[in-house]
Motif scaffolding. Structure first.
Motif, PDB file in Angstrom:
ATOM      1  N   PHE A  14      27.322  43.343  53.677  1.00 14.87           N
ATOM      2  CA  PHE A  14      27.127  41.996  53.153  1.00 14.87           C
ATOM      3  C   PHE A  14      25.674  41.528  53.250  1.00 14.87           C
ATOM      4  N   ILE A  64      37.992  47.128  49.889  1.00 14.76           N
ATOM      5  CA  ILE A  64      38.471  46.331  48.747  1.00 14.76           C
ATOM      6  C   ILE A  64      37.575  45.103  48.556  1.00 14.76           C
ATOM      7  N   ASP A  65      37.282  44.439  49.672  1.00 16.54           N
ATOM      8  CA  ASP A  65      36.612  43.139  49.620  1.00 16.54           C
ATOM      9  C   ASP A  65      35.145  43.254  49.219  1.00 16.54           C
ATOM     10  N   ARG A  68      34.542  43.895  45.448  1.00 20.57           N
ATOM     11  CA  ARG A  68      34.945  42.665  44.752  1.00 20.57           C
ATOM     12  C   ARG A  68      33.884  41.583  44.937  1.00 20.57           C
ATOM     13  N   SER A  69      33.357  41.475  46.174  1.00 20.21           N
ATOM     14  CA  SER A  69      32.332  40.459  46.462  1.00 20.21           C
ATOM     15  C   SER A  69      31.035  40.756  45.717  1.00 20.21           C
ATOM     16  N   PHE A  72      31.588  39.764  42.165  1.00 19.84           N
ATOM     17  CA  PHE A  72      31.587  38.299  42.101  1.00 19.84           C
ATOM     18  C   PHE A  72      30.156  37.772  42.128  1.00 19.84           C
TER      19      PHE A  72
END
Lengths: 196, 196
Positions: A14, A64-65, A68-69, A72
């Motif tokens: 992140f 998964i996240d 997707r992030s 986005f």
């Protein structure tokens, strides 16, 4: 107005999102950012907690996240193998560059993190790093990675991060107020938009 | 279209935000939500990780981040004392209500979580809970809190949550795709907006 302090790690998925966004975001509010590459593993170690990706169910969710992030946020995504990626050289070279030209260090960090998490590439060796530093030879990059002042800066960043309350990455501090996570960039923007 | 599965815990600060938002959000995309109150402590225990608020530096950050996140979501905020709050009765009563009227259970959960994290109130006793259930006497609420089927439903929710990959709360599942955290409601909405 003081710079926004921006802690990140090249191993942190992140952090990649924040690295690509933070300078444009703070610039919209007339601010700059003071970037600090830290070893997130050491931050977790000091807290006595396991790095989240090392908890199997959390890693399964991350797989998964995180893509997707990225989608986005309008960013490419490819998880590096092996994970976590080897970034020690990139981290020291970041501090080497930062001591000479803060903005050059930011551009370098954007390129490195895009390579790692956007394309899943290795940044382990001086030759890998050379792709982002055409102005330096591979020998000069290897020397920068062994630079004593830059290595000392990596170590010095850790107690500062801890004093600022860093609990994960990316971690931003605006006039003493902490923001943790790429998913707090919206709240950070709202904070910068407030009249002072 | 299958309902969005919505796992939450009344002890979870960020569940409060999702509890207040989820039904309106999914309704905008023609969906409903299937709500499941779980014991988040047991979810963490099964993972072998400490509940994040029990890590001192994480709690210090939560005390800044949670009120800010509530304000950002347009919600009242007051951290309950003691933390974590006592919610066992509310959890069982939720399942008691759900077995009879899913929507009544949602309204009850919204009221309970608003009391706990919006006003910092206790929901520990049947008399506390009575404020949200004018149609039941305190004696009836106490009996609902001891209802065998409702207590069994609390326990049954845990392996289901684990099978769905739950790693924290709130946790939402859309057609098999997991979303963790109140800060993923925007990505969840984007997912629901996609043509199928």
């Amino acid at each position: 107005m003081s710079p926004v302090r921006f802690y990140f790690d090249f191993t942190s998925s992140f952090s990649y999102i924040a690295i690509q966004k933070i300078d444009d975001l703070v610039a919209r509010y007339g601010r700059t950012a003071d970037w600090r590459a830290v070893s997130l593993g050491h931050v977790f170690q000091a807290q006595g907690v396991a790095p989240p990706p090392m908890v199997p169910k959390k890693f399964a969710y991350l797989e998964i996240d995180f893509p997707r992030s990225c989608a986005f946020a309008g960013l490419l995504c490819k998880m590096p193998t092996p994970f976590p990626p080897e970034v020690k050289l990139a981290r020291v070279v970041f501090w080497y560059l930062k001591a000479r030209d803060e903005q050059r260090a930011h551009a370098f960090a954007r390129d490195v993190s895009l390579a790692v998490f956007g394309y899943g590439k290795s940044v382990a060796t001086p030759a890998d790093i050379g792709a982002f530093l055409p102005e330096m030879s591979v020998t000069e990059i290897a020397a920068a990675g062994a630079d004593a002042a830059a290595k000392a800066a990596v170590l010095a960043a850790l107690p500062e991060a801890q004093a600022d309350g860093m609990i994960g990455a990316p971690f931003m501090v605006v006039d003493g107020e902490p923001f943790w996570g790429a998913d707090r960039l919206d709240q950070l923007a709202a904070r910068l938009a407030q009249p002072r």
